[in-house]
Each structure stands twice: as structure tokens, then as C-alpha cells.
Design an enzyme around this catalytic site. Sequence first.
Site, mmCIF file in Angstrom:
data_model
loop_
_atom_site.group_PDB
_atom_site.id
_atom_site.type_symbol
_atom_site.label_atom_id
_atom_site.label_comp_id
_atom_site.label_asym_id
_atom_site.label_seq_id
_atom_site.Cartn_x
_atom_site.Cartn_y
_atom_site.Cartn_z
ATOM 1 N N LYS A 85 0.626 -1.375 -0.321
ATOM 2 C CA LYS A 85 -0.181 0.139 0.269
ATOM 3 C C LYS A 85 0.439 1.489 -0.093
ATOM 4 C CE LYS A 85 -1.873 3.132 2.730
ATOM 5 N NZ LYS A 85 -2.064 3.757 2.203
ATOM 6 N N GLU A 119 9.935 0.583 9.946
ATOM 7 C CA GLU A 119 11.022 2.107 10.110
ATOM 8 C C GLU A 119 10.873 2.720 10.325
ATOM 9 O OE1 GLU A 119 14.483 1.278 8.915
ATOM 10 O OE2 GLU A 119 14.533 -0.617 8.408
ATOM 11 N N CYS A 164 13.494 10.430 7.222
ATOM 12 C CA CYS A 164 13.661 10.604 8.333
ATOM 13 C C CYS A 164 15.174 10.165 9.027
ATOM 14 C CB CYS A 164 13.306 8.517 8.438
ATOM 15 S SG CYS A 164 13.995 7.315 6.807
ATOM 16 N N GLU A 211 10.280 15.119 15.792
ATOM 17 C CA GLU A 211 10.540 15.094 14.717
ATOM 18 C C GLU A 211 9.335 16.189 13.893
ATOM 19 O OE1 GLU A 211 8.792 11.643 12.149
ATOM 20 O OE2 GLU A 211 10.966 11.133 10.968
HETATM 21 P P1 NAD Z 1 2.251 8.307 8.450
HETATM 22 O O1 NAD Z 1 2.638 7.750 9.415
HETATM 23 O O2 NAD Z 1 1.385 8.767 8.798
HETATM 24 O O3 NAD Z 1 1.524 7.160 7.162
HETATM 25 C C1 NAD Z 1 2.966 5.916 7.049
HETATM 26 C C2 NAD Z 1 1.482 5.209 5.801
HETATM 27 O O4 NAD Z 1 1.040 4.576 6.979
HETATM 28 C C3 NAD Z 1 1.137 5.592 4.405
HETATM 29 O O5 NAD Z 1 0.903 5.286 3.898
HETATM 30 C C4 NAD Z 1 -0.551 5.532 5.370
HETATM 31 O O6 NAD Z 1 -1.702 5.968 4.300
HETATM 32 C C5 NAD Z 1 -0.062 4.312 6.486
HETATM 33 N N1 NAD Z 1 -1.247 4.357 7.485
HETATM 34 C C6 NAD Z 1 -1.268 5.991 8.643
HETATM 35 N N2 NAD Z 1 -1.785 5.351 8.855
HETATM 36 C C7 NAD Z 1 -2.588 3.560 9.048
HETATM 37 C C8 NAD Z 1 -3.258 2.777 9.569
HETATM 38 N N3 NAD Z 1 -4.020 2.321 10.927
HETATM 39 N N4 NAD Z 1 -3.262 1.535 9.575
HETATM 40 C C9 NAD Z 1 -2.342 1.735 8.448
HETATM 41 N N5 NAD Z 1 -1.950 2.452 7.968
HETATM 42 C C10 NAD Z 1 -1.521 3.190 7.954
HETATM 43 O O7 NAD Z 1 3.763 8.526 8.380
HETATM 44 P P2 NAD Z 1 4.027 9.693 6.715
HETATM 45 O O8 NAD Z 1 3.756 11.192 7.892
HETATM 46 O O9 NAD Z 1 3.003 9.292 5.786
HETATM 47 O O10 NAD Z 1 6.380 9.804 6.880
HETATM 48 C C11 NAD Z 1 6.286 10.498 7.674
HETATM 49 C C12 NAD Z 1 7.053 9.275 9.213
HETATM 50 O O11 NAD Z 1 7.636 8.562 8.365
HETATM 51 C C13 NAD Z 1 7.780 10.634 9.505
HETATM 52 O O12 NAD Z 1 7.834 9.908 10.877
HETATM 53 C C14 NAD Z 1 9.187 9.674 8.589
HETATM 54 O O13 NAD Z 1 10.518 9.498 9.910
HETATM 55 C C15 NAD Z 1 8.850 8.347 9.001
HETATM 56 N N6 NAD Z 1 9.558 7.140 7.480
HETATM 57 C C16 NAD Z 1 10.637 6.671 7.807
HETATM 58 C C17 NAD Z 1 11.369 5.932 7.122
HETATM 59 C C18 NAD Z 1 12.686 5.116 7.808
HETATM 60 O O14 NAD Z 1 13.131 4.344 6.820
HETATM 61 N N7 NAD Z 1 12.770 4.770 9.435
HETATM 62 C C19 NAD Z 1 12.050 6.339 5.821
HETATM 63 C C20 NAD Z 1 10.598 7.273 6.112
HETATM 64 C C21 NAD Z 1 9.943 7.958 6.231
#
Ligand code: NAD
Length: 498
Positions: free
Chosen positions: A184, A258, A293, A393
Site C-alpha cells: 500500500k 522503520e 527520516c 520530529e
Molecule cells: P504515516 O505513519 O502517517 O503514514 C505512513 C503510511 O502508513 C501511509 O501509507 C499511510 O497511509 C499508512 N497508515 C496511516 N495510518 C494507518 C493505519 N491506521 N493503519 C495502517 N496504515 C496506516 O507517516 P508519514 O507522515 O506518511 O511519513 C512520515 C514518517 O515516516 C516520518 O515519521 C518519517 O520519519 C517516517 N519515515 C521513516 C523512514 C525509515 O526508514 N525509518 C523512511 C521514511 C519515512
Amino acid sequence: MTTQTPAPAAQAGLSERYQPLIGGRFASPTTETFAAINPATGAHLADITRGSQADITDAVAAAKSAFPGWAATPVEQRSAMLVELARVIDANIDRLALIDALDIGRRVSETTIDHARAADQYRFFAAAAVTHAGWNRSIAGGIAIAKREPIGVVGQIIPWNVPAIMAAFKMAPALAAGNTVVLKPDENASLSTLELGKYISEIFPPGVVNIVPGLGEEAGAALTAHPDVQKLAFTGSTEVGRLIAHAGADRLVPVSLELGGKSPNIVFPDVTDVDAIVDNAAFAVAHCNGQSCLAGTRLFVHDDIYDTFMPKLVAGFERIVVGSPLDPTTVVSCLVSSEQGERVLDYIDIGKKEGADLLAGGDRIDVPGNEFGHFVRPALFATENSARIAQEEIFGPVLSVIRWNDYDTMIAEANGIRYGLAAGLYTNDIANAMKTADALEAGSVWINGYFNMIDGSPFGGYKDSGFGSEYCAETLNMYTHLKSVTLLNEPVAPFFLP
Ligand code: NAD
């Protein structure tokens, strides 16, 4: 006669409507859609099916029925398909990079690197899978072996910041190890993944890869709760990561996460090439428009060098060109959405109200032709490690500089954070470098060069940054069961019954 340059969206060859990839076909029982919007211009790019429970059910069923055939496919053939996918990405890299620039507002030069790195990931795991070994030991009268077996249907959820890399980090190891996938993408960044799906559908057997776009709380939650999903892999925020971990615990399936980061970047007083370190410090926080991230968002600068270093850093920030994602001179472009833009501006306000010293940037600017977008000049604050802008963050181009003089206090502050994803440090003293790398609670430590990720080196978090390592051969272990088989040359002589 004048020739007209096609509009970027036309150049990118976008479809008007995107459907999920399920069982090798782009179709869906769902009729609801959401819009992909260019965050810089506000232009409508395409409509995307808002994946539902029914789509997830169909996608998991397709992945489940494709699994036995894919698991039994010789690893050399699986690898060949991954290599072919990498070749197709390379051949279409300009188009894919343009799609991401339009969809998420990042500059084309960066999104091109994303897709090149993604292609490298597919090639890396194509090679790694062929040499992915189990274990064996000779025993009296036989042998004990451990075989690696794929797990089954893997549910994978990714964020929006670097969609090409995130999709590759997830799919390449899972597929190489013989699993089938339901992926997804994020609702802010689905287009390049769905375009990749078009290539995938021509290379891989139907059902091996299924891509269902949609909202997190709908398609994402349905995927994590589905009883036939045997492993969950997630990249995103720590808050949602916790929900995914709970979902995995409820069904007792393995989970890899991650998550977020707030990484320290440490300047020691013995450094000589100050300009190079200033460049690294700016890159660490402002690449990806700060939406990374592993951004180096807390810069620890030693007292002895502070007065030399800081004017150069301020001047460096002032030279950053903020502009259109499509302008080749742009260094920092547009934040992914109005919501994200407002969040970043709110944090800049919080920093000012907390009394942090704003030394450069921090304001929203208008970029001609892109007035819809949130273009924020990278903000440079001098502050304390305890400030909210240094602890939380932000996911935008906001740097907190923290002055230090005592090593132990600096290490305690560098580690004094809920996250532990990455860290950088700059010194000419190798013993100091290695001692400090040992002391830092971070999954990756880069010495004298931030974000120096090498294919094959593990990437993963400590603490609230998650668990599990991607980017390396060990990732294949996360996507396999280890089955123990013990073989005796002949049945043991009777020994039990009286
Ligand atoms: P997010 O957690 O809001 O969303 C990430 C994904 O999760 C999206 O596809 C979203 O649709 C899905 N999602 C949201 N709610 C959900 C639920 N209840 N059940 C299942 N899936 C759900 O994160 P974001 O704001 O899109 O991305 C930014 C975050 O991602 C930051 O915290 C960043 O640090 C992190 N990030 C981490 C890495 C890493 O490798 N550690 C890499 C990139 C981004």
C-alpha cells in the site's frame, strides 16, 4: 512554425485514473477515488482508486494463490525478473522521476537519484537471494541443516517522502526471498508506484505483486488486520508503527518497522575542512526538503570552532536556492502538502516562541507559477537540546544547532531523544570517531560524510525508530522462516522401548 513544449503532466504520460494492481490486472470493485494533486501548483494530476476492504481482500487472495508457484520458482528466475525490473526503471528513469517531482514536489535531480537507488536495490537483492544460505553441520551418521523458506503473503505499507526507494526497500527483499506482496503506497505519493506496477505486471507472474492505493485507516488497516497476511513490514511514523505492531501482535505475525528520526550530527573541534562540513550539515537537514527520516536535524558544534563555523553555516543557508521542483537550479523545493507545510511553519513559530535564536530562513516564500505550494526557506536555529524543535520530529528543513564543550554531556544529549535512526560526526581523529560511533544509540553512524548509505550496509533503527534492518543481505532473514531438518543415513537402532 513554433513547437510547443508539452506540459509536464503530459510529458510524464500520466493516466487519468489509476486502479489497484490485483492479480496482474488493474481493476477494482471500488468506485470511490481520491485526487493526486501537484503540491507546488495545486494542479490535479490524476484520480486514484481509494482502495477498500474489498480491494485488500482481493489482493491478498491473489497473492495467496500466487505464493506456491512463486516460492517454487527457482531463485535464478526470480532474480532475473528483479534485474529486468531494474533495467526498465533505468530505461524510464526520467519519466518516473518527473512523476515523483509532480506528485510530491521534490526536485527532479533528487527524485532521479531515488529511482536509480531503487533500481540498485532490485539488483542487490537479485544477487543476494542467490547466495542467501541456511546452515548445516555434520553430525554422527548424518547431517543437520537449516533451510530458508519464504513466509507467504507479505503486507507492506510505505510513506510518501521517497516512494521509489521505499517501494524498493520493501518489495525487492520480499520478492527475492520468494514471498508474494500486497503493497500500500501513501495517499500523498501513489503515482510512481502505480506506474511501476505497470512494468511489474509485464515482468512478474500475476498475483506476485499487488499494489492497492488508499487511505491508511482504510486500506492500510484492512491490510494489517487480514488473517492471510503472514508478515507485516511498515515504514512511516512512530505513532502508526505502534498500531502496526499491535496488529502483528494480535495475529502473532512478525513485524518490521522503520520509523521516525531526529538524528544528531556532531562537529568536533579538530576538523580542518570547515567548508566541507558546513556543506554536509546543510545537506543533512535540507535534502528531500527536510522530509527525510534520517535527516541530521540536531547539529552539535563544539565551542572551540563555533565562532568560525556558524557564520559559514548561516551564509550557506542563505545561499540555498528555494524554487520550483522542475527548475534545475533549485536546491530546496516544495513541501508535500499544505498540511505538512503548515506543520513545519508551526514548528518554526514554536521555536521562536521558545526563545530559540533564528539565524537564517524559516519563512514561506512565493515561487512564481507555484503559488499554491508551501516553499519554506530552511530554518537555522541556535537552541538547546531540550527545546521542542530539537526533540520532536518536524519532517521539514529545520535545523537546531546546539553548542557543546563537554564530551560526556554532548553524548548524553545526542542520545537524549526517543529516536535512534542515524547519526553523523566529523573529526580527523579515528580513535575518537570509533569511540563516538560506539557511544551513539543509532542504527547508522556516518563519519565525515552524512547519509553515506552503501548498498549492503544495514539500515534500521534503535529505540522509537523501529526494529529490523533493511538495505542489506540480512533483510532476507526477515522475509524467511528458518526450518531445521535433521537427516540420519539410516534409522537409529531401537533404544527407547524396554
Ligand atoms: P504515516 O505513519 O502517517 O503514514 C505512513 C503510511 O502508513 C501511509 O501509507 C499511510 O497511509 C499508512 N497508515 C496511516 N495510518 C494507518 C493505519 N491506521 N493503519 C495502517 N496504515 C496506516 O507517516 P508519514 O507522515 O506518511 O511519513 C512520515 C514518517 O515516516 C516520518 O515519521 C518519517 O520519519 C517516517 N519515515 C521513516 C523512514 C525509515 O526508514 N525509518 C523512511 C521514511 C519515512
